[in-house]
Design a protein around this motif. Structure first.
Motif, mmCIF file in Angstrom:
data_model
loop_
_atom_site.group_PDB
_atom_site.id
_atom_site.type_symbol
_atom_site.label_atom_id
_atom_site.label_comp_id
_atom_site.label_asym_id
_atom_site.label_seq_id
_atom_site.Cartn_x
_atom_site.Cartn_y
_atom_site.Cartn_z
ATOM 1 N N GLU A 7 0.823 -1.209 0.000
ATOM 2 C CA GLU A 7 0.000 0.000 0.000
ATOM 3 C C GLU A 7 0.857 1.258 0.000
ATOM 4 O OE1 GLU A 7 -3.622 2.342 0.195
ATOM 5 O OE2 GLU A 7 -2.972 0.408 -0.634
ATOM 6 N N ALA A 8 1.945 1.246 0.754
ATOM 7 C CA ALA A 8 2.851 2.393 0.766
ATOM 8 C C ALA A 8 3.434 2.631 -0.626
ATOM 9 C CB ALA A 8 3.971 2.166 1.783
ATOM 10 N N VAL A 9 3.740 1.552 -1.326
ATOM 11 C CA VAL A 9 4.267 1.666 -2.690
ATOM 12 C C VAL A 9 3.193 2.205 -3.628
ATOM 13 C CG1 VAL A 9 5.054 0.312 -4.674
ATOM 14 C CG2 VAL A 9 6.044 -0.088 -2.416
ATOM 15 N N ARG A 10 1.991 1.685 -3.506
ATOM 16 C CA ARG A 10 0.895 2.148 -4.373
ATOM 17 C C ARG A 10 0.700 3.647 -4.252
ATOM 18 N NH1 ARG A 10 -4.504 3.305 -4.460
ATOM 19 N NH2 ARG A 10 -4.729 3.113 -2.188
ATOM 20 N N LEU A 11 0.720 4.145 -3.031
ATOM 21 C CA LEU A 11 0.486 5.572 -2.798
ATOM 22 C C LEU A 11 1.672 6.433 -3.234
ATOM 23 C CD1 LEU A 11 -1.239 5.377 0.702
ATOM 24 C CD2 LEU A 11 -2.322 5.739 -1.527
ATOM 25 N N ALA A 12 2.876 5.859 -3.229
ATOM 26 C CA ALA A 12 4.068 6.645 -3.562
ATOM 27 C C ALA A 12 4.371 6.685 -5.057
ATOM 28 C CB ALA A 12 5.279 6.090 -2.806
ATOM 29 N N LEU A 13 3.839 5.754 -5.820
ATOM 30 C CA LEU A 13 4.117 5.752 -7.257
ATOM 31 C C LEU A 13 3.511 7.000 -7.908
ATOM 32 C CD1 LEU A 13 3.540 1.997 -8.105
ATOM 33 C CD2 LEU A 13 5.672 3.267 -8.465
ATOM 34 N N PRO A 14 4.287 7.706 -8.733
ATOM 35 C CA PRO A 14 3.785 8.947 -9.346
ATOM 36 C C PRO A 14 2.673 8.713 -10.354
ATOM 37 C CG PRO A 14 5.930 8.374 -10.244
ATOM 38 C CD PRO A 14 5.688 7.437 -9.106
ATOM 39 N N GLN A 15 2.673 7.547 -10.978
ATOM 40 C CA GLN A 15 1.592 7.158 -11.875
ATOM 41 C C GLN A 15 0.925 5.919 -11.295
ATOM 42 O OE1 GLN A 15 3.091 6.672 -15.856
ATOM 43 N NE2 GLN A 15 4.008 8.714 -15.916
ATOM 44 N N ALA A 16 -0.384 5.920 -11.254
ATOM 45 C CA ALA A 16 -1.108 4.811 -10.642
ATOM 46 C C ALA A 16 -0.730 3.504 -11.321
ATOM 47 C CB ALA A 16 -2.609 5.038 -10.761
ATOM 48 N N PRO A 17 -0.372 2.482 -10.524
ATOM 49 C CA PRO A 17 -0.021 1.195 -11.116
ATOM 50 C C PRO A 17 -1.257 0.422 -11.536
ATOM 51 C CG PRO A 17 -0.014 1.002 -8.738
ATOM 52 C CD PRO A 17 -0.309 2.458 -9.058
#
Length: 331
Positions: A262-272
């Motif tokens: 979840e932390a990665v999902r929120l930090a990615l500049p473009q939605a994965p």
């Protein structure tokens, strides 16, 4: 990252291929040169028109065309990075699905963080460098290199391999976040691993090591249950420009929500391209277990009641193949 001890996981890896595989592929086992360390063990799966035969690898068997000729031209390449204590065999079914779909796949056994040797399991920032050496090998030294399109390189990573993948595509982790997280959540696997290796205040990697981890040749990434995901928040992934497919197991007790995927999902500049897998546990991203493996290593084979790992992997592998087919299109 995995919670298995070395002996148990060694057995698990040698038995992981016992079950019959639906995909046929050429296969080679070899090593990639690493000027800064031991040669890197790799397994390579690829399209081949050669007849497949059951091949024993110790007590394991898979149906492949060993050293069969590579079929196709301008093939995309996908690297696979395993979790802590793993090997190149950990995601064999995903590798074979990709090979069956026309990809060359190179899975590495990470030096110092594998089933036989975990002496450098906390040196996680050496993993991206090892991935780059494998890419070098596949593009410059592998006998089948002429069949690879060097502009179409992707990467798949699970757990510690998910962290490796994020660092390899431009992620910049902040290791100063580990100590406070481990103080609050000491039972997290990463914190237990660090505690066994000198505590959560271990010396962080040099800034130059972190800054130079990215490999611009990687154009797309699949990340499953990424370790140390919180170390990239909030802006450690701002330099990631490639498309990402992100997977989270709903009931991951090894890397609990929301500190990791979840932390990665929120930090990615473009939605994965994001996939939440209901009832799945951490180890459900590993290849389905044979009955023999389930008897020997139940921790990596036991799924929640009602969760069918075989059925899930049919969908999982299809989604991974579909993502890379879309993002690594020929130009």
């Amino acid at each position: 990252m995995k919670t298995l001890n070395t002996k148990r996981f060694s057995v698990a890896l040698t038995l992981a291929l016992i079950g019959a595989c639906a995909h046929a592929a050429g296969f080679q086992h070899g090593f990639a040169a690493d000027p800064d360390g031991k040669p890197l063990e790799i397994g390579i799966w690829y399209p081949s028109s050669a007849a497949v035969l059951p091949v024993a690898m110790g007590p394991t068997t898979m149906s492949v065309a060993v050293k069969g000729p590579v079929q196709g031209q301008a093939l995309p390449l996908v690297l696979i990075s395993h979790g802590t204590g793993g090997s190149f065999l950990g995601h064999f079914d995903t590798a074979m699905a990709l090979a069956d779909a026309g990809f060359v796949v190179a899975a590495v056994t990470h030096t110092g963080d594998n089933y036989a040797d975990q002496s450098r399991a906390v040196d996680i920032m050496d993993r991206p460098r090892q991935i780059s050496r494998v890419i070098d090998h596949m593009l410059a030294s592998w006998a089948g290199r002429a069949a690879i399109d060097p502009a179409r390189v992707g990467m798949f990573g699970f757990s510690a391999g998910g962290f490796t993948t994020l660092a390899s595509i431009g992620g910049v982790p902040d290791f100063s976040k580990i100590e406070p997280v481990c103080r609050q959540y000491p039972v997290d696997f990463a914190c237990q691993l660090l505690a066994k290796n000198g505590g959560s205040n271990v010396t962080p990697p040099a800034a130059s090591t972190i800054a130079n981890a990215a490999d611009p040749r990687i154009k797309a990434a699949v990340v499953a249950a990424p370790a140390l995901g919180f170390s990239f928040a909030p802006d450690g992934l701002k330099n990631v420009k490639v498309p990402v497919q992100l997977w989270r197991a709903e009931d991951d007790a090894i890397l609990p929500h929301p500190r990791y995927a979840e932390a990665v999902r929120l930090a990615l500049p473009q939605a994965p391209e994001y996939h939440l897998v209901p009832k799945a546990g951490h180890f459900d991203f590993l290849a389905p277990c044979s009955s023999a493996l389930a008897l020997i290593a139940p921790p990596i084979c036991t799924s929640a009641s009602g969760f069918d790992r075989v059925e899930f992997h049919a969908r999982f592998n299809a989604a991974v193949v579909g993502f890379f087919s879309k993002t690594l299109r020929a130009h």
